[in-house]
Design a protein around this motif. Structure first.
Motif: not given
Length: 98
Positions: A12-26, A42-55
């Motif tokens: 994810l982009p560098g500005d996804s430093r919060s879970l709220k910002a992460k959700r805005s991309y996912v 979304e199935v993985g990397a749930l606690d990582l702000h800059g990464r996401a796993e979508i299945a």
């Protein structure tokens, strides 16, 4: 009957430093995937702000249809300019698989 799934590992982009910002991309990606009539979450990397796993998962009568749907999903995710697709893991199961 055939089932298939794919797991997309996203940077994810560098500005996804919060879970709220992460959700805005996912969330928009998951919503777009569901238009292909697949189950998506979304199935993985749930606690990582800059990464996401979508299945995604799909069920069809023909293996070729499962592959086509997964190919379409992968192309859509790869074309998203706001994320980088790092890897894709795919599996296809038939009625004879244990």
């Amino acid at each position: 009957m055939f089932t298939g799934n794919a797991v997309f590992d996203l940077l994810l982009p560098g500005d996804s430093r919060s879970l709220k910002a992460k959700r805005s991309y996912v969330r928009p990606i998951v919503a777009a995937l569901r238009r292909f009539e697949v189950s998506a979450a979304e199935v993985g990397a749930l606690d990582l702000h800059g990464r996401a796993e979508i299945a995604v998962a799909v069920v069809a009568a023909e293996a070729t249809h499962v592959r086509e749907v997964l190919d379409s999903c992968e192309r859509m995710v790869a074309a998203r300019p706001e994320v980088e697709l790092l890897s894709v893991r795919r599996r296809l199961y038939g009625v004879d698989d244990d």
